[in-house]
Design an enzyme around this catalytic site. Structure first.
Site, PDB file in Angstrom:
ATOM      1  N   LYS A 115       0.798  -0.907   0.123  1.00  0.00           N
ATOM      2  CA  LYS A 115       0.034   0.212   0.034  1.00  0.00           C
ATOM      3  C   LYS A 115       0.944   1.192  -0.122  1.00  0.00           C
ATOM      4  O   LYS A 115       1.449   1.841   0.899  1.00  0.00           O
ATOM      5  CB  LYS A 115      -0.919   0.088   1.314  1.00  0.00           C
ATOM      6  CG  LYS A 115      -1.798   0.990   1.028  1.00  0.00           C
ATOM      7  CD  LYS A 115      -2.421   1.576   2.065  1.00  0.00           C
ATOM      8  CE  LYS A 115      -2.479   2.471   3.036  1.00  0.00           C
ATOM      9  NZ  LYS A 115      -2.385   3.776   2.576  1.00  0.00           N
ATOM     10  N   CYS A 117      13.530  11.778   5.561  1.00  0.00           N
ATOM     11  CA  CYS A 117      13.615  11.162   6.507  1.00  0.00           C
ATOM     12  C   CYS A 117      15.229  11.072   7.045  1.00  0.00           C
ATOM     13  O   CYS A 117      15.245  11.581   8.101  1.00  0.00           O
ATOM     14  CB  CYS A 117      12.990   9.508   7.081  1.00  0.00           C
ATOM     15  SG  CYS A 117      14.185   8.614   5.470  1.00  0.00           S
ATOM     16  N   GLU A 141      10.400  16.943  13.404  1.00  0.00           N
ATOM     17  CA  GLU A 141      10.160  16.652  12.799  1.00  0.00           C
ATOM     18  C   GLU A 141       9.817  17.614  11.681  1.00  0.00           C
ATOM     19  O   GLU A 141       8.746  17.158  11.819  1.00  0.00           O
ATOM     20  CB  GLU A 141      10.121  15.137  12.579  1.00  0.00           C
ATOM     21  CG  GLU A 141      10.733  15.054  11.107  1.00  0.00           C
ATOM     22  CD  GLU A 141      10.345  12.928  10.351  1.00  0.00           C
ATOM     23  OE1 GLU A 141       8.578  12.861  10.541  1.00  0.00           O
ATOM     24  OE2 GLU A 141      11.059  12.959   9.968  1.00  0.00           O
ATOM     25  N   GLU A 175      10.921   1.903   9.702  1.00  0.00           N
ATOM     26  CA  GLU A 175      11.411   3.076   9.487  1.00  0.00           C
ATOM     27  C   GLU A 175      11.353   3.780   9.990  1.00  0.00           C
ATOM     28  O   GLU A 175      10.221   4.019   8.740  1.00  0.00           O
ATOM     29  CB  GLU A 175      12.598   2.716   7.775  1.00  0.00           C
ATOM     30  CG  GLU A 175      13.092   1.527   7.362  1.00  0.00           C
ATOM     31  CD  GLU A 175      13.778   1.150   6.621  1.00  0.00           C
ATOM     32  OE1 GLU A 175      13.349   2.029   5.560  1.00  0.00           O
ATOM     33  OE2 GLU A 175      14.794   0.748   6.685  1.00  0.00           O
TER      34      GLU A 175
HETATM   35  P1  NDP Z   1       2.392   7.779   7.655  1.00  0.00           P
HETATM   36  O1  NDP Z   1       3.264   6.852   8.780  1.00  0.00           O
HETATM   37  O2  NDP Z   1       1.860   9.030   7.821  1.00  0.00           O
HETATM   38  O3  NDP Z   1       1.844   7.004   6.446  1.00  0.00           O
HETATM   39  C1  NDP Z   1       2.558   6.177   5.802  1.00  0.00           C
HETATM   40  C2  NDP Z   1       1.792   4.997   5.200  1.00  0.00           C
HETATM   41  O4  NDP Z   1       1.086   4.902   6.414  1.00  0.00           O
HETATM   42  C3  NDP Z   1       0.994   5.468   4.315  1.00  0.00           C
HETATM   43  O5  NDP Z   1       0.508   4.671   3.498  1.00  0.00           O
HETATM   44  C4  NDP Z   1       0.024   5.726   5.211  1.00  0.00           C
HETATM   45  O6  NDP Z   1      -1.386   5.759   4.574  1.00  0.00           O
HETATM   46  C5  NDP Z   1      -0.159   4.391   5.853  1.00  0.00           C
HETATM   47  N1  NDP Z   1      -0.863   5.233   7.346  1.00  0.00           N
HETATM   48  C6  NDP Z   1      -0.913   5.745   8.251  1.00  0.00           C
HETATM   49  N2  NDP Z   1      -1.815   5.404   9.309  1.00  0.00           N
HETATM   50  C7  NDP Z   1      -2.209   4.151   9.045  1.00  0.00           C
HETATM   51  C8  NDP Z   1      -1.871   3.061   9.905  1.00  0.00           C
HETATM   52  N3  NDP Z   1      -3.034   3.258  11.119  1.00  0.00           N
HETATM   53  N4  NDP Z   1      -2.122   1.730   9.671  1.00  0.00           N
HETATM   54  C9  NDP Z   1      -1.931   1.361   8.318  1.00  0.00           C
HETATM   55  N5  NDP Z   1      -0.968   2.015   8.026  1.00  0.00           N
HETATM   56  C10 NDP Z   1      -0.566   3.519   8.121  1.00  0.00           C
HETATM   57  O7  NDP Z   1       3.782   9.396   6.828  1.00  0.00           O
HETATM   58  P2  NDP Z   1       4.059   9.870   5.561  1.00  0.00           P
HETATM   59  O8  NDP Z   1       3.589   9.048   4.738  1.00  0.00           O
HETATM   60  O9  NDP Z   1       3.671  10.920   6.090  1.00  0.00           O
HETATM   61  O10 NDP Z   1       5.375   9.962   5.533  1.00  0.00           O
HETATM   62  C11 NDP Z   1       6.143  10.363   6.455  1.00  0.00           C
HETATM   63  C12 NDP Z   1       7.166  10.203   7.485  1.00  0.00           C
HETATM   64  O11 NDP Z   1       7.728   8.879   6.862  1.00  0.00           O
HETATM   65  C13 NDP Z   1       8.326  10.711   8.532  1.00  0.00           C
HETATM   66  O12 NDP Z   1       8.027  10.739   9.540  1.00  0.00           O
HETATM   67  C14 NDP Z   1       9.547  10.192   7.937  1.00  0.00           C
HETATM   68  O13 NDP Z   1      10.868  10.368   8.535  1.00  0.00           O
HETATM   69  C15 NDP Z   1       8.975   8.809   7.898  1.00  0.00           C
HETATM   70  N6  NDP Z   1      10.385   8.486   6.773  1.00  0.00           N
HETATM   71  C16 NDP Z   1      11.357   7.461   6.939  1.00  0.00           C
HETATM   72  C17 NDP Z   1      12.234   6.792   6.652  1.00  0.00           C
HETATM   73  C18 NDP Z   1      13.235   6.262   7.055  1.00  0.00           C
HETATM   74  O14 NDP Z   1      13.905   5.088   6.149  1.00  0.00           O
HETATM   75  N7  NDP Z   1      12.877   5.792   8.091  1.00  0.00           N
HETATM   76  C19 NDP Z   1      12.208   7.077   4.735  1.00  0.00           C
HETATM   77  C20 NDP Z   1      11.041   7.704   4.870  1.00  0.00           C
HETATM   78  C21 NDP Z   1      10.502   8.310   5.704  1.00  0.00           C
HETATM   79  P3  NDP Z   1      -2.168   7.000   4.495  1.00  0.00           P
HETATM   80  O15 NDP Z   1      -0.836   8.312   3.627  1.00  0.00           O
HETATM   81  O16 NDP Z   1      -3.134   7.031   3.340  1.00  0.00           O
HETATM   82  O17 NDP Z   1      -2.109   7.475   5.406  1.00  0.00           O
END
Ligand code: NDP
Length: 492
Positions: A183, A293, A395, A259
């Protein structure tokens, strides 16, 4: 002049069991180009029934084979073929990624899409070359370890690097013989949705790769992390989402790898080579509009060179070209969505309330007419002496960077470690002993010395503290996506 305006509204379907299908609930959501707010796609939202079908298809494909049971060389060849198809279609995929995320097209074309192909090829090669351990016990017994596929994996990715981060998970997942339900974030589903047809063309059996779309809580994200047929979850996203997923997966004891967020300290000592440190720190702060990130979003600078650093850093930021992601020469596009724009720009007020000194930016840039509705913010630089200020702790995930002065190495370490995050750190110094000493004491999963964002896919990647659970990369990924089995044979 090339424009960001797309010509055709796309319809993005779910890919389940080898077919693109419509949502069973007929629910669709819109995706906008963040540079213009133009609606570029209508996306089918997976209902519980759709997620259930995807998870059951992945289970059947895992149990019945032939994916899990075919020879490793046959499986690896199909994964490598996926990588080749991605490279053959890289212009189209990069164009779509730039339109969906708002990132400069050349960055997608030259870095992210080739890296996505490499993610798949690398793990196919790695799995073939991996040696397993054996432990002989005198001449009486021989132990040897096998790494066997685990089952159905939920792969959930964020919107900042959608295609690259999904293949980073899909590569080891498939190479190890698992099946996947993917997803992407609901804001950026366009490129990831292509993985269905790419897998099909590469000869990957139906049911092995499934792509669903939807939201988090009470939607596809939650369903695929609670579904009983899912054995493991690899998730990249926000720390708070990681906590929710861990809770949701607990009832069925799913294996997790997370991550999560970061707030890296980029520490510049007085003996640093500023010719190198300035341009790379600019990249670390503003690449992908700061939506990375691993961004170096807190720059700690030794006081003796602080003023010089501020002047040069400001000058370099002012030279960044903010504009149309599809146009050659653009360094920085918009942030990804209206919701995120509101979050990022709310920190301008917070910074002001915390008495931060604005050095550069802080406004919407002057842009051509066709970008007037885009979610743009200038590269923004603050000085903040208080390392506990919110802009130094939280962040922001946008083009806002905080400069913090320090006097001694001890003080730099104290500030660097004064955070809930621990994904990465950056150190600039010409003193070899200090480079090692400080690297050992910064509590983070990756430390770059006199460089940033250099990635070797064999090395462990992940975060300390609230930046992650587990490690991916090389054998760490393979261990996550497999069950280790020991076989003990009596030799006499
Ligand atoms: P989110 O946590 O909001 O979303 C990530 C994914 O999880 C999306 O597909 C989202 O769907 C889904 N999601 C949200 N809520 C749930 C749930 N309760 N159960 C299952 N899936 C869920 O992150 P962002 O998309 O806002 O991305 C930014 C974040 O990602 C930042 O904090 C960044 O630091 C981190 N990141 C970390 C990296 C690493 O390697 N450590 C690399 C890149 C980013 P939907 O969008 O539809 O809500």
């Amino acid at each position: 002049m090339m424009s960001t305006t797309s010509t055709k509204l796309k319809e993005v379907k779910l890919y389940i069991d080898g077919e693109y299908v419509e949502s069973s609930s007929n629910s669709l959501f819109e995706v906008k180009n963040p540079a213009t707010q133009e609606v570029i796609a209508k996306v089918h939202e997976a209902s519980y029934e759709d997620v259930d079908r995807a998870c059951n298809a992945a289970r059947r494909a895992f149990e019945e084979g032939p994916w899990r049971t075919m020879t490793l060389s046959e499986r690896s060849a199909k994964i490598r073929r996926m990588a080749e198809i991605i490279l053959e279609r890289k212009e189209e995929i990069a164009r779509l990624e730039a339109e969906d995320v708002g990132k400069p097209y050349p960055v997608a074309l030259e870095r992210e899409i080739p890296r996505a192909a490499h993610n798949l090829k690398f793990f196919a090669d790695f799995m073939e070359q991996k040696a397993n351990e054996s432990y002989p016990m005198d001449d009486e017994y021989l132990n040897y370890t096998r790494y066997e596929p685990l089952g159905v994996a939920s792969l959930i990715t964020p919107w900042n690097l959608p295609f690259m981060l999904t293949t980073w998970k899909l590569g080891p997942c498939l190479a190890a013989g698992n099946t996947a339900v993917i997803k992407p974030a609901e804001t950026t589903p366009l490129t990831v949705s292509l993985l269905g047809e790419i897998a099909k063309e590469a000869g990957i059996p139906d049911g092995v790769v499934n792509v669903i779309h939807g939201f988090g809580p009470g939607s596809a994200g939650e369903y695929m992390t609670t579904h009983p047929e899912v054995d493991l979850i690899s998730f990249t996203g926000e720390t708070s989402t990681g906590k929710a997923i861990m809770k949701n997966g607990a009832a069925t004891l799913k294996k997790v790898s997370f991550e999560l967020g970061g707030k890296a300290a980029n520490i510049v000592f007085e003996d640093a080579n500023l010719e190198k440190a300035i341009p790379i720190s600019i990249q670390a702060a503003f690449m992908n509009s700061g939506q990375v990130c691993l961004a170096g979003s807190r720059i700690l600078v030794q006081r003796s060179i602080f003023d010089e650093f501020v002047d040069k850093f400001k000058q370099a930021a002012s030279e960044l070209k903010v504009g149309d992601p599809q146009e050659a020469g653009t360094d920085m596009g918009p942030v990804v969505s209206e919701e995120h724009y509101k979050k990022v720009t709310s920190y301008l007020k917070i910074a002001e309330e915390e008495n931060s000194t604005l050095v550069y930016g802080g406004k919407r840039p002057n842009l051509p007419e066709h970008l007037k509705n885009g979610y743009y913010l200038e590269p923004t630089i603050y000085i903040q002496e208080n390392p506990n200020a919110r802009i130094s702790q939280e962040e922001i995930f946008g083009p806002i960077v905080t400069l913090i002065p320090f006097d001694t190495e001890e003080e730099a370490l104290e500030i660097a470690n004064n955070t809930d995050y621990g994904l990465n750190g950056v150190i600039w110094t010409d003193n070899l002993q200090r480079a090692h000493r400080v690297s050992h004491h910064v509590r983070a999963g990756t430390i770059w010395v006199n460089c940033w964002f250099v990635r070797d896919l064999r090395v462990p990647f992940g975060g300390f503290k609230k930046s992650g659970v587990g490690r991916e990369g090389g054998s760490n990924s393979i261990e996550f996506f497999t069950e280790a089995k020991n076989i003990c044979i009596a030799l006499k």
